[in-house]
Structures are given as C-alpha cells and as structure tokens.
Design a protein around this motif. Sequence first.
Motif, PDB file in Angstrom:
ATOM      1  N   SER A  94      11.208  73.969 -23.322  1.00 33.92           N
ATOM      2  CA  SER A  94       9.689  74.519 -23.188  1.00 33.92           C
ATOM      3  C   SER A  94       9.070  75.205 -24.232  1.00 33.92           C
ATOM      4  O   SER A  94       9.928  75.704 -25.227  1.00 33.92           O
ATOM      5  CB  SER A  94       9.626  75.765 -21.707  1.00 33.92           C
ATOM      6  OG  SER A  94       9.979  77.061 -22.564  1.00 33.92           O
ATOM      7  N   ASN A 126      11.215  80.062 -17.724  1.00 35.66           N
ATOM      8  CA  ASN A 126      11.140  79.433 -19.091  1.00 35.66           C
ATOM      9  C   ASN A 126      11.256  80.588 -20.148  1.00 35.66           C
ATOM     10  O   ASN A 126      12.161  80.459 -20.812  1.00 35.66           O
ATOM     11  CB  ASN A 126       9.830  78.426 -19.249  1.00 35.66           C
ATOM     12  CG  ASN A 126       9.929  77.217 -18.497  1.00 35.66           C
ATOM     13  OD1 ASN A 126      10.986  76.865 -18.179  1.00 35.66           O
ATOM     14  ND2 ASN A 126       9.003  76.653 -18.197  1.00 35.66           N
ATOM     15  N   LYS A 154      16.911  76.670 -13.434  1.00 37.90           N
ATOM     16  CA  LYS A 154      16.532  77.674 -14.520  1.00 37.90           C
ATOM     17  C   LYS A 154      17.564  78.854 -14.612  1.00 37.90           C
ATOM     18  O   LYS A 154      18.081  79.255 -15.490  1.00 37.90           O
ATOM     19  CB  LYS A 154      15.190  78.015 -14.289  1.00 37.90           C
ATOM     20  CG  LYS A 154      13.959  77.137 -14.511  1.00 37.90           C
ATOM     21  CD  LYS A 154      12.597  77.677 -14.366  1.00 37.90           C
ATOM     22  CE  LYS A 154      11.520  76.668 -14.618  1.00 37.90           C
ATOM     23  NZ  LYS A 154      10.286  77.065 -14.670  1.00 37.90           N
ATOM     24  N   GLY A 361       6.688  72.152 -20.104  1.00 34.47           N
ATOM     25  CA  GLY A 361       8.060  72.454 -19.706  1.00 34.47           C
ATOM     26  C   GLY A 361       8.688  71.030 -19.222  1.00 34.47           C
ATOM     27  O   GLY A 361       7.831  70.462 -18.547  1.00 34.47           O
TER      28      GLY A 361
END
Length: 370
Positions: A94, A126, A154, A361
């Motif tokens: 990202s 991110n 994530k 991203g």
Amino acid sequence: MTAYTCPRCRVSSPVSALTWCCPECRGPWDLDFASEPVSLRSLASRVNSLWRYAEALPPLPCAPEVTLGEGRTPLVPLTASVSAKLDFLMPTLSFKDRGAVVLAAHALRLARAGGLDRVVADSSGNAGTAAAAYCARAGLDCRVYVPGGTSPKKVEQIRAHGAEVVEVPGDREATARAAREAADEPGTFYASHVHNPYFTQGTKTYVYELWEDLGGRLPDTIVVPVGNGTLLLGAALAVDELHRHGLVETRPALVAVQAEAVSPLAEAFHAGADDIAGPAAARPTLAEGIAIPAPPRARQILRAVRATGGTFLTVSEERIRAAQRDLARRGLFVEATGTACWAAVDAAPPRPGLTVVPLCGAGAKTGLAP
C-alpha cells in the motif's frame, strides 16, 4: 531547526519531544521545515527509492537502516488521458509505506537518543501494516490498534511483522481514541499517519515521482482518495514546493474522492464550509480505508483542494464494486478503497489534459468486494 508547529494555535515543540499533538487545542502538528530544490538531471544516478529526493525530505540519519526500497512505483496508462500510479506495488502492498518509513526513521532516531520505549499506531489496516513492518525493520516494539472487523488478512500481516494487535470494539473513531490514550503514556511514540507531519513528508514523494516520470512537469489533474487526507496533503505540499522552487510553472487541480456512504469533507466542500459540520454517520462502505467520519485535518484538506481549483467527487458502492472488477480485468487487482478514484474518473469525464489516479492498496489484502 525543524520543529513541530500547530497551524491553529501557533504553538511549537521540538521534534525530539514525544508530544503527539498541540497541548492547547489537541490538534495535529505541522512541520516547520524548508525543503531544497531537487535537480531533475541528478536523479538518474541516485538510489531507486523515495530517498532519491533527499533535498525535499527532513534530515533523517537513520533512514538507510529503515528503508525497504519503497517508492518509484510504475505509472501506466488506463486510457488516452488517464494514467494510474501503481502504489500497491510497495513492500507492504500500500501507499502508506511512503509515510511509514519516514515516521520509523524519526522514531529510531528518538529511540537512540533515549526515552522512547514503544511505538503505537491506529489504522483500518494499511497504515498499521506499514507501521508494523517498518518498526520491525528498525527493531522497535510496536502496538497497532485496529477496529473490530478489520480484514483478517491485514490483521495477520500486522502480526506477522511482530507487532501487537489490539482490536477495538466500534468504529474507526473509537480505535483512534484508544490509540491516543495509549500515546499519552510515558515513553510512547505515536506513529500517527494523521497527527504526525513526518508521515506527510513521506507521502509527498508520490508527486515528486510523477514530476520525475513526466520529465519535469506534473499532470493537469491529480485525483486522490480522501479519508484522513494524508496523500492529498502530501500531494499539495509537493506541488507547492515544486512551484516555489521554480520546477513547475503551473499547479494541477487536486480532485478528492470520497465514498457516498461516508463523505463529510465532500459535503462541507460543496456547502462552501471551511470545516466539517460534525462527525458523519459511520455507515458501512466497501472503501473502508477512507471511511473517516471526522478527519482531524479537515480544514487543511478543504483549503488545499480549493487552492488548486479542484473539487470533491463521491462514488456509490455499486461504482466502487464495478471499478474493482474493471481494473482486475485490466490486470490490476486493487482493494476496494484503492479503486474509488478510478470509479470517480470513469463516471465523470476528466478535465482536459493528463489525469493521474493512484491505485493505493493490493486486492490480495481484502479480496474481491462481494
């Protein structure tokens, strides 16, 4: 000397302090730092990362130990007049790596000076991943606060870098409040991509790269997704610097994109207001990375867009979903938040000249939007 300053109260603080906000208004800091002009001709022989623009960045002696080679992402055409900058091709997938590496280099400098024990960050995914990765590179303990329901991929990535993850019940604002409480603990550096201006010093390299890739000029329009505005404010800063140093003749329009579901800045802009009226309703959206009900730098964001003759656009969930699939069919698998700009430009014909959108991203972080 470089110092923190409050744009509202004019209070200042040395950058060696761990004070993460203005003590008077609790607002975010700006950085009192004057960049030097970058020589376009000299860039061919420099390191192939964002650190090639050293004159434009604050002095950070720890940078060589923290870098993961971030920056210098490709610029590829999508149509005859619209190009995409592939910022999902970063070490942590990202654009947040641009700011996180600068924050981490500053944190490492503070740690070596003594008094810094840990780093905390908050994120919808991110920024927290980037903070975790660069703290791991710097050898710093890191704790990342994320909202409950954050993409499991994530969260897994943050933990894989060795950071502690604290999942906070509630929305993005509840997560930020929890991190700020932790940031007030002694020995804590708040690696906030919103409150700490070192992050913006990193994101401005996005525009320096456009300037270099286009041979010393800028696009006519730069479109960016806006939640907390870190990329937009970095872009505005770079445009101002390049223009002030005589390296570009004209300034591009900055066009900001929000999801219709959470769009407090777009509403304020089109109402002619200098600030948001209050926190927006936190409605669900595929563009979770820009679903910020009350951005702390709202006044700065609105002012930056107006100063360039830009505007705000909003996109529906249907258009975000369609844009993600359209980009995937073009060979670019981008997470839903990162497709918002393409969704907006595809729906509204761009201005004359070259328009650039960021793909921020990687789709592998969240998967295809349902």
